[in-house]
Design a protein around this motif. Structure first.
Motif: not given
Length: 65
Positions: A16-21, A32-49
């Motif tokens: 997860c961290a390698l794919t979408c740091p 693995g953990t979600v970075a603080p404040g990024r629980e909304d996925g940060a709009g990154s298309p790499l979250v699904r990947e």
């Protein structure tokens, strides 16, 4: 979309961290953990990947209603 990491399932592979740091990081134990404040996925298309890349399915995506 909300994103979480199932701490009970995570084995610390780090995909997860390698794919979408910008959304995922690893804690002091290497899990693995979600970075603080990024629980909304940060709009990154790499979250699904990142979810697909997790070998144990610990990355959980929940679509907002």
């Amino acid at each position: 979309m909300r994103v979480t990491v199932d701490e009970g399932a995570c084995i610390g592979a780090g995909q997860c961290a390698l794919t979408c740091p910008e959304v995922f990081t690893q804690d002091e134990d290497g899990f693995g953990t979600v970075a603080p404040g990024r629980e909304d996925g940060a709009g990154s298309p790499l979250v699904r990947e990142a979810a697909r890349a997790c070998p144990v399915g610990a990355v959980v995506l929940v679509e907002d209603a």
